[in-house]
Design a protein around this motif. Structure first.
Motif: not given
Ligand code: DP6
Length: 340
Positions: A95-121
């Protein structure tokens, strides 16, 4: 090699008036509007790096690159992610590629700070942070409403983690007017969400599947028809800082959503024994004068909304209830933001 990188942070949120069921599953146009509070301290931090050269390299090598998305990569909490979770993110990046009219690849690195395994969405904070980081890194400078609409396409509740404080997602007529805006800042009323974690297990039926089943309940039509009234009552209770009024409408709305869940085909039962014990205790405590009310999402954990000054006491009470594994406390949080 050309590359553009941006990091963003977004809070989780707790719905006080729930989103359950879509008019359009693909566009994530909700059956009804919803109201939530952002949760300070429970957040996702995401870095998106768009790269041009690697795509050209891979195509030049005759790789199986297609539509850009097979070249994306996703790392969550330090671990590479593939499968359906990866595909959902990669589809969102399209969706973002379409909006920006580009075809680059993305690397996504994400971290949640919720304590692991608490079942918080985490889908709300995750797609809000992803929408902001991916769009800015792609050179798009979206208006708040457009950014909220974009986040909605990744996860409905994510559109509510774009603005700050107390937030309302208007159902809208279509894609253009279905987005969330702030109705009050976190400072307007210091409320806290004390989350009693009852089970850390992955829920058997996720929200996306649950939304698609909502219409199989004969109760969903009544729940949706009454939503404008509940939204009015909740908005007014928040603006007037009227805890008793808020408690009544928040518990009714949670009960209505779970009634729909339990009467869907097949039925969805998210509550466990400690969930029911907590619902009873929270009501007893309120009748005894403590400002508390409960709200339960698509899982067994109980969100206990209270006033900031009472949060410590409420957390202690919750922690002493048999079956409660831990208690997380979050105050009202701000809007999704960039990290330098
Ligand atoms: C029960 O936003 O997680 O938490 O759009 O499929 O990602 P998807 O669903 P999601 O649904 C949230 C459901 C809820 C209620 C709410 O947050 O309003």
């Amino acid at each position: 090699m050309s590359e553009q990188s941006t990091t963003a942070v977004a809070c989780a949120n707790i719905a006080l008036i729930k989103y359950w069921g879509n008019r359009d599953d693909t566009l994530r146009l909700p059956a009804n509007g919803s109201i939530s509070m952002n949760l300070e301290g429970l957040f996702t931090r995401t870095t998106v790096t768009w790269r041009e050269e690697e795509l050209a390299l891979s195509a030049a090598k005759g790789g199986a690159w297609k539509e850009g998305n097979e070249e994306d990569s996703l790392i969550i909490n330090g671990l590479p992610v593939r499968g359906t979770a990866f595909q959902r993110v990669s589809d969102f990046l399209d969706l973002v590629r379409n909006m920006a009219g580009m075809e680059w690849r993305a690397e996504v690195v994400s971290e949640n700070n919720f304590p692991a395994g608490t079942g918080i969405a985490s889908s709300a904070s995750a797609f809000a942070a992803l929408a902001l980081a991916a769009s800015i890194a792609a050179g798009l400078d979206l208006e708040p409403a457009a950014l909220s609409r974009l986040a909605r396409r990744g996860s409905g509740s994510a559109c509510r983690s774009i603005p700050g404080g107390f937030v309302e997602w208007q159902a809208g007529i279509g894609d253009e007017d279905s987005f969330a805006t702030s109705i009050a800042s976190p400072e307007h009323w210091e409320l806290a969400d004390c989350i009693a974690v009852v089970s850390a297990k992955q829920k058997p039926t996720g929200s996306t599947e649950g939304h698609s089943m909502a219409d199989t309940s004969p109760l969903q039509a009544g729940r949706v028809a009454d939503a404008p009234r509940r939204l009015d009552l909740c908005r007014r209770a928040l603006l007037e800082r009227d805890f008793d009024a808020l408690a009544g409408i928040v518990e009714l709305d949670s009960n209505l959503m779970h009634s729909v869940m339990m009467t869907s085909m097949p039925p969805l039962f998210y509550w466990q024994e400690p969930t029911l014990t907590l619902m009873r205790l929270v009501r007893e405590w309120r009748f005894g004068g403590l400002p508390v009310c409960y709200s339960i999402d698509a899982g067994p954990n109980v969100h206990v909304i209270t006033e900031g000054a009472a949060a410590g006491r409420v957390a202690d009470l919750l922690g002493a209830v048999p079956g409660v594994q831990k208690v997380l406390v979050a105050l009202g949080g701000g809007q999704a933001r960039l990290v330098k």
